[in-house]
Enzyme design. Structure first.
Site, PDB file in Angstrom:
ATOM      1  N   ARG A  45      10.336  16.217  -8.240  1.00 54.44           N
ATOM      2  CA  ARG A  45      10.995  15.054  -9.178  1.00 54.44           C
ATOM      3  C   ARG A  45       9.906  15.124 -10.472  1.00 54.44           C
ATOM      4  O   ARG A  45      10.808  15.065 -11.723  1.00 54.44           O
ATOM      5  CB  ARG A  45      11.065  13.851  -8.579  1.00 54.44           C
ATOM      6  CG  ARG A  45      11.469  12.723  -9.607  1.00 54.44           C
ATOM      7  CD  ARG A  45      11.777  11.360  -8.861  1.00 54.44           C
ATOM      8  NE  ARG A  45      12.235  10.399  -9.785  1.00 54.44           N
ATOM      9  CZ  ARG A  45      11.426   9.600 -10.449  1.00 54.44           C
ATOM     10  NH1 ARG A  45      10.093   9.342 -10.128  1.00 54.44           N
ATOM     11  NH2 ARG A  45      11.830   8.437 -11.427  1.00 54.44           N
ATOM     12  N   TYR A  65      11.518  -5.093 -10.389  1.00 47.94           N
ATOM     13  CA  TYR A  65      10.750  -4.533 -11.571  1.00 47.94           C
ATOM     14  C   TYR A  65      11.597  -4.036 -12.654  1.00 47.94           C
ATOM     15  O   TYR A  65      11.363  -4.015 -13.771  1.00 47.94           O
ATOM     16  CB  TYR A  65       9.639  -3.240 -10.840  1.00 47.94           C
ATOM     17  CG  TYR A  65       9.037  -2.700 -12.074  1.00 47.94           C
ATOM     18  CD1 TYR A  65       7.579  -3.188 -12.313  1.00 47.94           C
ATOM     19  CD2 TYR A  65       9.170  -1.286 -12.054  1.00 47.94           C
ATOM     20  CE1 TYR A  65       6.599  -2.603 -13.522  1.00 47.94           C
ATOM     21  CE2 TYR A  65       8.611  -0.382 -13.147  1.00 47.94           C
ATOM     22  CZ  TYR A  65       7.330  -1.334 -13.705  1.00 47.94           C
ATOM     23  OH  TYR A  65       6.704  -0.397 -14.667  1.00 47.94           O
ATOM     24  N   LEU A  88      -0.801 -13.378 -18.837  1.00 43.29           N
ATOM     25  CA  LEU A  88       0.197 -13.046 -19.649  1.00 43.29           C
ATOM     26  C   LEU A  88       1.180 -14.128 -19.422  1.00 43.29           C
ATOM     27  O   LEU A  88       2.178 -14.349 -20.219  1.00 43.29           O
ATOM     28  CB  LEU A  88       1.148 -11.727 -19.303  1.00 43.29           C
ATOM     29  CG  LEU A  88       0.495 -10.470 -19.992  1.00 43.29           C
ATOM     30  CD1 LEU A  88       0.848  -9.123 -19.182  1.00 43.29           C
ATOM     31  CD2 LEU A  88       0.409 -10.321 -21.303  1.00 43.29           C
ATOM     32  N   HIS A 124      12.923   2.778 -14.834  1.00 41.96           N
ATOM     33  CA  HIS A 124      13.588   1.876 -13.718  1.00 41.96           C
ATOM     34  C   HIS A 124      14.556   1.000 -14.347  1.00 41.96           C
ATOM     35  O   HIS A 124      15.423   0.144 -13.536  1.00 41.96           O
ATOM     36  CB  HIS A 124      12.689   1.215 -12.898  1.00 41.96           C
ATOM     37  CG  HIS A 124      11.598   2.405 -12.187  1.00 41.96           C
ATOM     38  ND1 HIS A 124      12.099   3.126 -11.354  1.00 41.96           N
ATOM     39  CD2 HIS A 124      10.412   2.502 -12.349  1.00 41.96           C
ATOM     40  CE1 HIS A 124      11.433   3.840 -10.797  1.00 41.96           C
ATOM     41  NE2 HIS A 124      10.243   3.507 -11.410  1.00 41.96           N
ATOM     42  N   LYS A 134      12.198  -4.824 -16.991  1.00 45.37           N
ATOM     43  CA  LYS A 134      12.373  -4.047 -18.217  1.00 45.37           C
ATOM     44  C   LYS A 134      13.664  -4.303 -18.824  1.00 45.37           C
ATOM     45  O   LYS A 134      13.835  -4.176 -20.164  1.00 45.37           O
ATOM     46  CB  LYS A 134      12.214  -2.411 -17.617  1.00 45.37           C
ATOM     47  CG  LYS A 134      10.915  -2.166 -16.881  1.00 45.37           C
ATOM     48  CD  LYS A 134       9.920  -2.701 -17.775  1.00 45.37           C
ATOM     49  CE  LYS A 134       8.523  -2.366 -17.034  1.00 45.37           C
ATOM     50  NZ  LYS A 134       7.209  -2.635 -17.631  1.00 45.37           N
TER      51      LYS A 134
END
Length: 275
Positions: A173, A136, A52, A113, A140
């Site tokens: 969770r 991370y 990528l 996240h 996003k």
């Protein structure tokens, strides 16, 4: 039927689940990852190994593409320098090469996240402000903003799937965050076959009684999940007992990613079903 779909992250768990459904939606499916190969190619599917972070390798996938399903990334926290190529530059390469090739829409595997530091009790909607819990999560946020910019400046549609927990239910969770395999496929199908989307965000979560997020403003996408993690509640509560309100991992949307040090991997926690 679509002419061509490109799938990145094809060797991962989610990519492997999506490949048969995507192949059924198009004349040509090009699956890609950094793995040497994948098994059980569909009759209309080709596998191409690509990095990528390498623009030329990504661009070579795109000739004649109509839709891109971008699930490729490092799927854990790590040093910024490690994530920069696949998670940041990789997203730019997908959007820029896809736009130049005439792609109509990109479906992106975003994540909870991106908003992971919001209190879990706040029941956030798709318009919640970015509050990443890790590098991370920051990737996003970057890609969601990239998608908005390419829509507003170049007219390239994108749907950003803020996936919560696409993993077996192993803790309390996950009773709220679970996205079942079947609902994942349904979510991606709706992101592809909705006639127009512009720039859109939707949470990737099943129809859980305890879901901590609100998808009502994304209902136009037609995603109607069918599975509910409540079926696992009795067993989970019997094994875990009472929660700990002083544990940040139980109090923010990002779960254990809200407590890991920046640049330190969260895979150990994720392997227990948190993400």
């Amino acid at each position: 039927m679509l002419k061509k779909i490109v799938l990145t992250g094809a060797a991962g768990r989610c990519g492997s689940l999506l490949r048969p459904a995507l192949a059924a939606m198009c004349e040509v499916l090009v699956s890609s990852d950094i793995a040497e190969s994948v098994d059980d190619l569909a009759a209309n599917e080709t596998y191409v190994r690509a990095d990528l972070a390498d623009y030329d390798q990504v661009a070579a996938l795109m000739e004649g593409v109509e839709m891109i399903v971008h699930f490729g990334a490092i799927v854990d926290e790590g040093p910024f320098e490690m994530l920069l190529g696949p998670n940041f530059v990789g997203s730019y390469n997908i959007w820029e090469s896809g736009n130049k090739a005439g792609a109509r829409r990109i479906i992106y595997a975003s994540s909870i996240h991106a908003v992971g530091m919001h209190p879990r009790a706040s029941y956030i909607g798709i318009d919640a402000e970015h509050r990443p819990d890790t590098f991370y999560g920051l990737a996003k946020c970057f890609t969601e903003d990239l998608g908005r910019m390419y829509w507003e400046k170049r007219g390239l549609e994108s749907v950003h799937l803020r996936i919560l927990s696409c993993a077996p239910v192993k803790n309390a969770r996950a009773l709220g965050t679970w996205l079942s395999d079947g609902d994942l496929v349904h979510l991606v199908e709706r992101a592809i076959d909705t006639p127009t989307t512009g720039f859109a965000v939707i949470y990737g979560v099943s129809d859980n009684d305890r879901a901590p997020v609100d998808n009502s403003k994304a209902s136009f996408l037609g995603y109607r999940p069918k599975d509910n993690a409540e079926q696992f509640a009795e067993e989970i509560f019997a094994s875990e007992g009472a929660g700990d309100p002083t544990d940040l991992a139980q109090m923010v949307h990002g779960g254990p990613f809200g407590t890991v040090a920046l640049g330190k991997g969260g895979a150990a926690a994720a392997a227990k079903g948190d993400d």
